[in-house]
Design an enzyme around this catalytic site. Structure first.
Site, PDB file in Angstrom:
ATOM      1  CG  ASN A  23      -2.079  -1.027   1.010  1.00 37.94           C
ATOM      2  OD1 ASN A  23      -2.356  -1.462  -0.110  1.00 37.94           O
ATOM      3  ND2 ASN A  23      -2.716  -1.419   2.098  1.00 37.94           N
ATOM      4  NE  ARG A  93     -11.518   0.839  -4.795  1.00 33.11           N
ATOM      5  CZ  ARG A  93     -12.603   1.249  -5.435  1.00 33.11           C
ATOM      6  NH1 ARG A  93     -13.365   0.379  -6.054  1.00 33.11           N
ATOM      7  NH2 ARG A  93     -12.922   2.527  -5.466  1.00 33.11           N
ATOM      8  CB  CYS A 117     -10.782  -5.865  -2.322  1.00 31.32           C
ATOM      9  SG  CYS A 117      -9.213  -6.670  -2.025  1.00 31.32           S
ATOM     10  CB  ILE A 329     -12.881   1.375   7.400  1.00 34.40           C
ATOM     11  CG1 ILE A 329     -12.136   1.690   8.704  1.00 34.40           C
ATOM     12  CG2 ILE A 329     -12.224   2.075   6.212  1.00 34.40           C
ATOM     13  CD1 ILE A 329     -12.028   3.158   9.029  1.00 34.40           C
TER      14      ILE A 329
END
Length: 419
Positions: A23, A93, A117, A329
């Protein structure tokens, strides 16, 4: 299609080397578009999403050389395409992160709406609104975000309606080459955002407030390439620590970053783990004890990371006591629960909360990975389940964990990749 076959394993023991953070690596690779000279990134994990990012950069005309040992060199001198096509973007994404750099440097970008995802809406409107405030003209049609700006983007005062890591990263990269000052309020504070900001600063960007909720970026005329090392993966680290806790083992995570994992370490200590840390290592020792149940509520950093929620579901399934796990989240992020129930877990969903009654053991079963972190939780469950567990659709796992079966094997786990 590959699967993982897992047999009940002894307590995990030994050392595991942590890879670079996926990430952090993905936005840093996209930032290469901003640099006028060669940009070299090291400690890049060998993952499907990284390969997709390199394909995307090549598709734009950039020269991308994989130099080996996790090192990638990017040159933009031949970059002459400004469209990120559906075929590449649909699988990842993070492809949306090419939008800000392309627009800031070249004034034009067509980016397919993203995939990745399937864990909720994850809207891109925060990205688009911020870029529009900086002067971009944006329309969404035929499945593409089409963005243009006359001249350079303009500095703006942007207040984010909600904390978004991706939107913070996109706007941070765009603002680095904008005309004037940009202020991003309610910015994400995740370590990966800090890593991107530090990389941009190494390229010549002027950014203050790094690590806080208010980022100030003074746009510069141009950015130069540099050499930058990606931070360690805190989610991979946390996943191995949970696996060790669930198996009542003792492991050391090397080349790790304890400071980025404080909320996870605190919960593992609550579960009964003895944890010792150094500058770049973390040791967990369960001293042979069964973990204790711990309540979890996910939150933006520095709160408990949503990417560790599924792994702690498994810890609580096998822990002493009852626990609740609340996901704040993403919606739709309990897709691992039905699979764990098939293995014998006692779990109940009430809205965005999972209530878990700890049990002594699970039973091996054929289970299906539904997203990246859910698949990690199923592997951990398989380590302590009686009999054999087969985890299907592990392409999800390969998106975020480098050489996962070899790393588990190195700790004594009975895990192998099969067709």
């Amino acid at each position: 299609m590959d699967k993982l076959a897992i047999q009940a394993s002894p307590p995990l023991a030994g050392d595991v080397i942590i890879s670079g953070a996926k990430n952090a690596a993905l936005p840093i690779l996209m930032a290469g578009v901003l640099a006028e000279t060669d940009f070299v990134v090291s400690n890049v994990p060998n993952l499907r999403d990284v390969s997709t990012s390199c394909k995307l950069l090549r598709c734009l005309g950039a020269d991308v050389d994989e130099l080996g040992e996790g090192k990638i060199r990017i040159s933009t001198k031949n970059l002459n395409e400004f469209c990120a096509p559906y075929d590449l973007v649909k699988t990842m994404r993070a492809s949306i992160l090419i939008l800000g750099p392309l627009l800031a440097r070249y004034g034009t970008a067509d980016v397919s709406l993203p995939g990745g995802c399937a864990i909720g809406a994850r809207p891109v409107n925060l990205h688009l609104h911020g870029l529009e405030m900086m002067g971009a003209k944006i329309e969404v049609k035929e499945g593409y975000i089409k963005a243009r700006v006359d001249g350079r983007l303009k500095g703006a005062h942007i207040f984010m309606d909600m904390v978004s890591v991706g939107a913070t990263e996109n706007l941070l990269m765009a603002a680095a080459l904008a005309d004037g000052e940009t202020v991003i309020e309610n910015a994400a504070r995740e370590p990966e955002v800090i890593d991107l900001a530090n990389c941009l600063i190494a390229m010549g960007a002027k950014i203050t407030g790094v690590g806080s909720a208010t980022l100030r970026i003074q746009g510069v005329e141009r950015l130069q390439g540099c050499e930058y090392r990606v931070m360690p993966d805190r989610i991979e680290t946390g996943s191995f620590l949970v696996a060790a806790a669930v198996t009542r083992g003792r492991i050391r995570c090397l080349k790790a970053d304890p400071a980025s994992l404080e909320s996870v370490i605190a919960k593992l200590e609550d579960a009964g783990a003895k944890i010792t840390t150094g500058e770049d290592w973390i040791e967990l020792d369960m001293e042979g004890k069964r973990p204790k149940a711990v309540n979890i509520k996910t939150a933006p950093y520095p709160g408990f990371p949503t990417d560790m929620q599924a792994q702690f579901c498994v810890l609580n399934v096998l822990a002493q006591g009852t626990a609740t796990i609340t996901e704040t989240i993403f919606e739709n992020r309990f897709m691992h629960v039905p699979e764990l129930i098939r293995m014998g877990a006692t779990m109940e969903l009430e809205g965005n909360t999972c209530i878990i009654q700890g049990i002594e053991s699970l039973s091996g079963a054929q289970v299906m990975a539904t997203d990246l972190r859910a698949s990690a939780s199923l592997v951990i469950a398989g380590l302590v389940a009686d009999g054999k567990t087969i985890v299907d659709r592990i392409y999800h796992l390969d998106r975020g964990y480098e050489h996962i079966e070899q790393k588990f094997q190195g700790l004594g786990a009975h895990v192998e990749r099969v067709q």
